[in-house]
Motif scaffolding. Structure first.
Motif, short mmCIF file in Angstrom:
data_model
loop_
_atom_site.label_atom_id
_atom_site.label_comp_id
_atom_site.label_asym_id
_atom_site.label_seq_id
_atom_site.Cartn_x
_atom_site.Cartn_y
_atom_site.Cartn_z
N ARG A 137 0.83 -1.19 0.00
CA ARG A 137 0.00 0.00 0.00
C ARG A 137 0.88 1.25 0.00
O ARG A 137 1.99 1.24 0.53
CB ARG A 137 -0.94 0.01 1.21
CG ARG A 137 -1.80 -1.25 1.30
CD ARG A 137 -2.77 -1.17 2.46
NE ARG A 137 -3.53 -2.41 2.59
CZ ARG A 137 -3.18 -3.42 3.38
NH1 ARG A 137 -2.07 -3.32 4.13
NH2 ARG A 137 -3.91 -4.50 3.44
N ASN A 189 0.58 3.82 1.73
CA ASN A 189 0.75 4.43 3.06
C ASN A 189 1.86 3.78 3.87
O ASN A 189 2.02 4.06 5.06
CB ASN A 189 -0.57 4.37 3.83
CG ASN A 189 -1.02 2.94 4.12
OD1 ASN A 189 -0.36 1.99 3.71
ND2 ASN A 189 -2.15 2.81 4.79
N THR A 208 2.26 0.45 4.46
CA THR A 208 1.89 -0.82 5.09
C THR A 208 1.67 -1.86 4.00
O THR A 208 1.52 -1.54 2.82
CB THR A 208 0.60 -0.69 5.92
OG1 THR A 208 -0.49 -0.37 5.06
CG2 THR A 208 0.75 0.38 6.99
N GLU A 245 1.00 -6.54 3.46
CA GLU A 245 0.83 -7.85 4.07
C GLU A 245 1.05 -8.92 3.02
O GLU A 245 0.90 -8.69 1.82
CB GLU A 245 -0.57 -8.00 4.68
CG GLU A 245 -1.70 -7.84 3.68
CD GLU A 245 -3.07 -7.97 4.33
OE1 GLU A 245 -3.19 -8.78 5.25
OE2 GLU A 245 -4.01 -7.26 3.90
N PRO A 288 1.31 -9.31 8.48
CA PRO A 288 1.50 -7.87 8.23
C PRO A 288 2.98 -7.52 8.13
O PRO A 288 3.83 -8.11 8.79
CB PRO A 288 0.84 -7.21 9.44
CG PRO A 288 -0.02 -8.27 10.06
CD PRO A 288 0.65 -9.57 9.76
N ASP A 346 5.62 -3.89 7.80
CA ASP A 346 5.76 -2.44 7.85
C ASP A 346 7.16 -2.09 7.38
O ASP A 346 8.13 -2.80 7.66
CB ASP A 346 5.55 -1.91 9.28
CG ASP A 346 4.11 -2.07 9.73
OD1 ASP A 346 3.23 -1.53 9.05
OD2 ASP A 346 3.89 -2.73 10.76
N LEU A 388 8.99 -2.28 1.50
CA LEU A 388 7.84 -3.16 1.66
C LEU A 388 7.91 -4.32 0.68
O LEU A 388 7.69 -5.48 1.05
CB LEU A 388 6.54 -2.38 1.42
CG LEU A 388 5.93 -1.61 2.59
CD1 LEU A 388 4.75 -0.80 2.11
CD2 LEU A 388 5.50 -2.56 3.70
#
Length: 457
Positions: free
Chosen positions: A19, A21, A23, A25, A34, A36, A43
């Motif tokens: 994502r 933002n 984050t 998974e 998940p 971070d 990521l």
């Protein structure tokens, strides 16, 4: 890079989601992990690491469906970290490959010739213009097969219960995670080693076994070693373990363990030894004299804690207490004082099956441990065998003492049977010692230490 590998399984179903933002998974068979990171690149790197680990565990490429700000895609990730992109062209080839034309396999005729041999022929052969020969029976001239001769075995030599041991699937780490998803994985070498140590400490021996924990220097970690070993043996072996504070007068084992609903000590047990040794005595009587550790499942026999008393335990009294303990317990772990010349110290050694020498990473404690071994090696044949077969347990005094622990361990390795190091853990420094309060790495180290002890019993 595009891939031509269209046979990569879609099981387990894997989605890597990134994502904008920061984050993301990785979803494996519906279970989310998940992740971070500081940016989108990090990521993706972390998601790739998770998927590559999975491919390595499965020993094959895996298919990953990706979702991100730039759009969706499909990748094939290999165990070595290489990535192939699945394009629209290769997807079409895969779909066509997944729909083969079903052609029934032709039946087969088995002919038996005159010599009794088989000749297999398929109906799929080119049709022959020659007329089909009539089906005839096997000529009577073909000799009948010789009767099969069976060799009989004794019923005592036959069993339907003998089979190879079944290795239980992995329960730890990423392999355990996959097992819980329904993908049965074999355990790693690390998990197998832990299982072997658990098996070692879970044994019950034919007759009681006595472990003596000795070092001529105070502050060498004797009492924490007694409590930690007793907890491991009792937890995995189902109880029946006594931790006995065999100090000449007042020891510290009672201070570091749980107190029962009384204040009894070894002197109370000595007073009632005849009753406890009676054939009519039962196990429940011991509850009046020992202090049960409700979480760790072992009992503690305290030394005399009366500040006004001056009773020193004699050799005969050690023999008497040991006879009671051996009647009720399968394992006795004995704490000790600092005087190797004391009568109760010498009597303890005569009952010992396995010697444990604890020390910390402080140099004077390690030197005292070596001198303790030298004293026993020169005393008599039994003591010398105990010293040769001893287990040295080195506990880090400070978190940064890892290198010092290795140095001390290297010095002891030529002298004894096994050397085990235990990492620093604040839960062992002061207060009541509870196995569950230790860090996982510390618990694992004490399990390894107890397994090393068990191998000498």
């Amino acid at each position: 890079m595009t891939t031509s590998q269209t046979e990569v399984s879609t099981f387990p179903h894997i989605r890597a989601i990134v994502r904008a933002n920061g984050t993301g998974e990785v979803v494996i068979a519906g279970n989310s992990r998940p992740i971070d990171a500081s940016d989108e690149t990090a990521l993706r790197r972390e998601a790739l690491t998770i998927v590559t680990d999975l491919a390595g565990v499965l020993s094959r490429p895996v298919r990953v469906y990706t979702e991100g700000p730039e759009g969706d895609g499909e990748l094939v990730v290999h165990p070595d970290g290489n990535i192939d992109e699945v394009t629209a062209e290769t997807k079409g080839r895969r779909r066509r490959a997944e729909k083969p034309v079903s052609t029934p396999s032709p039946p087969t005729i088995v002919h038996i010739d005159e010599e009794g041999t088989e000749d297999k022929e398929s109906f799929a052969q080119e049709p022959s213009s020659a007329p089909e020969p009539p089906i005839t029976s096997v000529p009577s001239s073909v000799p009948a097969p010789a009767p099969e001769v069976l060799s009989r075995r004794s019923l005592k030599e036959t069993s339907f219960l003998i089979s190879d041991p079944v290795v239980q699937p992995a329960t730890q780490g990423f392999r355990g995670f996959l097992t819980r998803l329904g993908i049965r994985m074999t355990p790693s070498e690390t998990e197998l080693a832990e299982r072997a140590d658990i098996h070692a400490v879970s044994q019950h021996w034919p007759g009681p076994r006595t472990i003596a924990v000795v070092n001529r220097k105070g502050g060498a970690n004797k009492t924490p070693t007694v409590a930690a070993l007793a907890a491991v043996f009792a937890r995995y072996g189902g109880g029946g373990v006594l931790a006995w504070d065999n100090n000449e007068n007042q020891g510290t084992l009672g201070w570091r363990t749980e107190q029962g609903p009384h204040s009894s000590s070894v002197l109370d047990l000595l007073r009632d030894k005849e009753q406890l040794l009676s054939p009519l005595a039962h196990n429940a009587l011991l509850a009046h004299y020992v202090h049960h550790q409700t979480e760790d499942k072992y009992d503690v026999l305290r030394s005399d804690e009366n500040d006004e008393g001056d009773h020193e335990i004699s050799a005969d009294e050690v023999d008497s207490v040991h006879s009671v303990a051996a009647k009720y317990y399968r394992m006795i772990v004995m704490d000790s004082g600092n005087t190797a010349r004391a009568a109760n110290w010498r009597a303890m050694i005569t009952h010992t099956n396995q010697l444990v020498i604890p020390t910390t990473t402080m140099e004077d404690r390690a030197e005292a441990a070596k001198l303790t071994l030298q004293t026993l090696a020169a005393r008599d044949e039994h003591s010398a065998k105990l010293a040769e077969n001893a287990v040295v347990i080195i506990s880090q005094w400070k978190p940064e003492d890892t290198d010092e622990a290795r140095r001390i361990a290297a010095g002891f390795e030529p002298l004894v049977r096994r050397v085990v190091t235990v990492p620093y853990d604040q839960a062992l420094k002061a207060g009541r010692i509870r196995h569950a309060a230790l860090k996982p790495a510390t618990q694992r180290a004490w399990l390894a230490a107890a397994a090393a002890v068990a191998q000498g019993l």
